[in-house]
Design an enzyme around this catalytic site. Sequence first.
Site, mmCIF file in Angstrom:
data_model
loop_
_atom_site.group_PDB
_atom_site.id
_atom_site.type_symbol
_atom_site.label_atom_id
_atom_site.label_comp_id
_atom_site.label_asym_id
_atom_site.label_seq_id
_atom_site.Cartn_x
_atom_site.Cartn_y
_atom_site.Cartn_z
ATOM 1 N N THR A 151 0.823 -1.210 0.000
ATOM 2 C CA THR A 151 0.000 0.000 0.000
ATOM 3 C C THR A 151 0.862 1.267 0.000
ATOM 4 O OG1 THR A 151 -1.605 -1.240 1.269
ATOM 5 C CG2 THR A 151 -1.891 1.148 1.230
ATOM 6 N N GLY A 190 2.825 -3.143 8.244
ATOM 7 C CA GLY A 190 3.121 -3.415 9.647
ATOM 8 C C GLY A 190 4.598 -3.755 9.806
ATOM 9 N N GLU A 433 -6.082 -6.839 3.909
ATOM 10 C CA GLU A 433 -6.279 -8.064 3.114
ATOM 11 C C GLU A 433 -7.481 -7.945 2.176
ATOM 12 O OE1 GLU A 433 -4.429 -10.582 2.412
ATOM 13 O OE2 GLU A 433 -2.992 -9.505 3.649
HETATM 14 C C1 LIG Z 1 -4.381 -2.117 10.437
HETATM 15 C C2 LIG Z 1 -3.916 -2.094 9.003
HETATM 16 C C3 LIG Z 1 -2.799 -2.818 8.638
HETATM 17 C C4 LIG Z 1 -2.313 -2.778 7.326
HETATM 18 N N1 LIG Z 1 -1.188 -3.484 7.000
HETATM 19 C C5 LIG Z 1 -0.683 -3.392 5.749
HETATM 20 C C6 LIG Z 1 0.546 -4.057 5.396
HETATM 21 O O1 LIG Z 1 1.156 -4.731 6.220
HETATM 22 N N2 LIG Z 1 1.032 -3.907 4.135
HETATM 23 C C7 LIG Z 1 0.372 -3.144 3.207
HETATM 24 O O2 LIG Z 1 0.876 -3.041 2.096
HETATM 25 N N3 LIG Z 1 -0.785 -2.521 3.499
HETATM 26 C C8 LIG Z 1 -1.330 -2.629 4.741
HETATM 27 N N4 LIG Z 1 -2.506 -1.996 5.057
HETATM 28 C C9 LIG Z 1 -3.184 -1.207 4.034
HETATM 29 C C10 LIG Z 1 -4.447 -1.867 3.526
HETATM 30 O O3 LIG Z 1 -4.140 -2.997 2.771
HETATM 31 C C11 LIG Z 1 -5.229 -0.829 2.726
HETATM 32 O O4 LIG Z 1 -5.620 0.194 3.630
HETATM 33 C C12 LIG Z 1 -6.433 -1.433 2.056
HETATM 34 O O5 LIG Z 1 -6.049 -2.232 0.975
HETATM 35 C C13 LIG Z 1 -7.419 -0.368 1.543
HETATM 36 O O6 LIG Z 1 -6.799 0.515 0.692
HETATM 37 P P1 LIG Z 1 -6.879 2.091 0.925
HETATM 38 O O7 LIG Z 1 -6.475 2.387 2.302
HETATM 39 O O8 LIG Z 1 -6.133 2.715 -0.194
HETATM 40 O O9 LIG Z 1 -8.403 2.449 0.802
HETATM 41 P P2 LIG Z 1 -9.148 3.003 -0.526
HETATM 42 O O10 LIG Z 1 -9.015 1.954 -1.587
HETATM 43 O O11 LIG Z 1 -8.728 4.381 -0.837
HETATM 44 O O12 LIG Z 1 -10.621 3.007 0.037
HETATM 45 C C14 LIG Z 1 -11.332 4.192 0.444
HETATM 46 C C15 LIG Z 1 -12.817 3.992 0.166
HETATM 47 O O13 LIG Z 1 -13.024 3.876 -1.244
HETATM 48 C C16 LIG Z 1 -13.784 2.724 -1.541
HETATM 49 N N5 LIG Z 1 -13.354 2.162 -2.835
HETATM 50 C C17 LIG Z 1 -12.094 2.031 -3.309
HETATM 51 N N6 LIG Z 1 -12.111 1.447 -4.510
HETATM 52 C C18 LIG Z 1 -13.388 1.182 -4.813
HETATM 53 C C19 LIG Z 1 -14.056 0.564 -5.920
HETATM 54 N N7 LIG Z 1 -13.374 0.064 -6.955
HETATM 55 N N8 LIG Z 1 -15.390 0.468 -5.877
HETATM 56 C C20 LIG Z 1 -16.083 0.939 -4.832
HETATM 57 N N9 LIG Z 1 -15.520 1.513 -3.746
HETATM 58 C C21 LIG Z 1 -14.189 1.634 -3.743
HETATM 59 C C22 LIG Z 1 -13.507 1.760 -0.391
HETATM 60 O O14 LIG Z 1 -14.574 0.847 -0.237
HETATM 61 C C23 LIG Z 1 -13.381 2.716 0.789
HETATM 62 O O15 LIG Z 1 -14.656 2.972 1.308
HETATM 63 C C24 LIG Z 1 -3.009 -2.020 6.360
HETATM 64 C C25 LIG Z 1 -4.156 -1.309 6.726
HETATM 65 C C26 LIG Z 1 -4.612 -1.337 8.029
HETATM 66 C C27 LIG Z 1 -5.838 -0.552 8.415
#
Ligand SMILES: Cc1cc2nc3c(=O)[nH]c(=O)nc-3n(C[C@H](O)[C@H](O)[C@H](O)COP(=O)(O)OP(=O)(O)OC[C@H]3O[C@@H](n4cnc5c(N)ncnc54)[C@H](O)[C@@H]3O)c2cc1C
Length: 665
Positions: A151, A190, A433
């Site tokens: 991410t 993480g 995930e």
């Molecule tokens: C506790 C925690 C641990 C994590 N650990 C890791 C890690 O170890 N390694 C790593 O790489 N990442 C990690 N992450 C990141 C995590 O994988 C991402 O936050 C997750 O994949 C969501 O992506 P984003 O944050 O960009 O959200 P976004 O994709 O920006 O989502 C924001 C909103 O937009 C909506 N949205 C996005 N795309 C669409 C679509 N196509 N259609 C409809 N709605 C949509 C979503 O539903 C959401 O409501 C972690 C996150 C958390 C919270």
Amino acid sequence: MSQKETYENPDLKKERQNCPFNKEEITNLLDGGKEKTAERKQLENYILSDEQLKDAVPMEYLSHADKYAEELRKACLLMHKLENSPAGQVPTLRALMGAGLGSAVLKEGNPLALHYVMFIPALMGQGTIDQQAKWLAKAYNLNIIGTYAQTELGHGTFLRGLETTATYDPNTQEFVLESPSLTAYKWWPGSLGKTANYAVVMAQLYTKGKCEGTHPFMVQLRDEETHEPLPGIVIGEIGPKLGMNTNDNGYLGFEKFRIPRDQLLMKHSQVLEDGTYVKPTNSKLSYATMVFVRVVVCQDVTTNLRKAVTIATRYSCVRRQSELKPGDREPQVMDYQAQQNKLLPPLAATFAFQLASDHLWNLYNTANNNIEQGDLELLPDLHGLSCALKALCSSEGANFVEVCRQSCGGHGYMACSNFPRIYGQVTAAETYEGENTVLWLQVARYLVKTRKEQTGGLSVKYLIGEEKGPKTVDTTLEGIVHLYRRTAVGLVDVAIAELEKSGRKGEAPHDAWNHAAVYLIKAAQAHARLFVVESFVNSLKVGNLSAPVRTVLSQLCELFIIYWLLERSGELFFVRQFIKKRLVTVEFQVRTLLYVKLLAAIRPQAVNLVDSFDLRDEILASPLGCWDGNVYQRLFDEAAKSPLNQSSVHESFHKYLKPLLKSNL
Ligand SMILES: Cc1cc2nc3c(=O)[nH]c(=O)nc-3n(C[C@H](O)[C@H](O)[C@H](O)COP(=O)(O)OP(=O)(O)OC[C@H]3O[C@@H](n4cnc5c(N)ncnc54)[C@H](O)[C@@H]3O)c2cc1C
């Protein structure tokens, strides 16, 4: 019982008398057998008897940095204990990384978790045999500690939008890693902030002037001796979060950072010395690791839910409040039907989610065996199912945990109740995930394709062909499962009808898809619920359960599937072209009556059922949920630990409050 107490709250004692079923039988069922229970208990004794693994001061009172240092100390100590573990290294690691035993020691998150949960699986899943030989032994021996960095600040869900680049330089046979903008910085991984010195980094691979998409690279981040970031690496921690605060989630940027060509993990695709790109033979293969991780997420959510339900149920049998019968003693709050309505569905859900996860786990193992024989047919179906179950367990789990918190009134709001931590962990699983909404839409795509093309895997067979709606109210379990199935098919049909309607209006397919999202998500959720319900019902048909255990589990099963049906009643109206309106009304009347009866039937066994989870007090970590029910004394003891109670007047009184009081404003 794991712990022998001298005190036992009289109400809890009464609840435990005359239990009609053998609690140990349920414990064994949940553990996966008698031997597994014995193994778990032995491991718990081994880990939890170590004084050095106990907290001198509750975590809440430590600074952000001290919390991290303290959890890292314990995490490292745990690794030293692995060697002599009575359960063997792999089961011990699994228990230590999970939401059960591990959370008793590392309450705010394990700084080494990503190493085991993502880094090693990524190396195994993406590295060639040579690459595994080079890195895996070091990783297992903890000579290096890794994480998985995918991410970025600007993109999480949309993998193709990742901005980090890895450009191949054939002159030096190296990749040059670069973060071309602030939004290209890795953000969230993480263990990245302070712990890891290596990472599997996802970056856009450029070779011969062409972008070949995101690929995994093995990257050293810090010096192995000094732990200082290597030149060209910008790294730090992202700061406090809603929960999991000692997982040191971090950020990472690259400034023309060079790595050798053979650090592209090349199991599936390769870059040759001259820069020629060799495509993956089969992209489906990488699904298997994701399925594995999602099953683990479901299991952890279920364990967390069990903790929340145990705390809330025991507390609700100790807590007496208000008046039920005028003039009588205040009742246990558990005797209010409204309280049973809050707590018994999540109690039932712990069984439903576990049995569905077990089912998925068995399918995963079958698929893995098939893969070894070169048969990948089961993989897309399994992928869809694991997305659906992960999204369902985490979203329903988070809602249920919050209901459990509310059911404990004000005391549920205390940090020491452990609800904030449990909620923080479960709701995180809604995002990582695969963000849940995004997963629902992926599942919906698979359902729509199956229904339209009339071909698909085992889990979606019910979408192929026609199934008639029920003609009469069938109150058997089979009858209600049929209703779930019919609803799931109906919702897929409604979504397809929506898509076609938009198509007829001339909308492009992507716009039509976006405009049907509400319907598509409903269809995917109905599909996931059907899987859980079928798994629950089918699991009770097999296995040699004693009659009393089968009885209580059947009651929970029936309660749960009626609960969901009533909660989702609107969906039946969506598909009412298949189910007669009059029938729907009768359905609700009959089912609600049955639901209320089941609440009353299960109520007397609530404490016995949560006792069967056999969660030690150290794992529950809550004065409200302790086995002995000594709730008020324990709450008082917790308050005594507050730094504000270490003096009768805090120094800030003299500095701020007294001058104000004397200032005659
Ligand atoms: C506790 C925690 C641990 C994590 N650990 C890791 C890690 O170890 N390694 C790593 O790489 N990442 C990690 N992450 C990141 C995590 O994988 C991402 O936050 C997750 O994949 C969501 O992506 P984003 O944050 O960009 O959200 P976004 O994709 O920006 O989502 C924001 C909103 O937009 C909506 N949205 C996005 N795309 C669409 C679509 N196509 N259609 C409809 N709605 C949509 C979503 O539903 C959401 O409501 C972690 C996150 C958390 C919270």
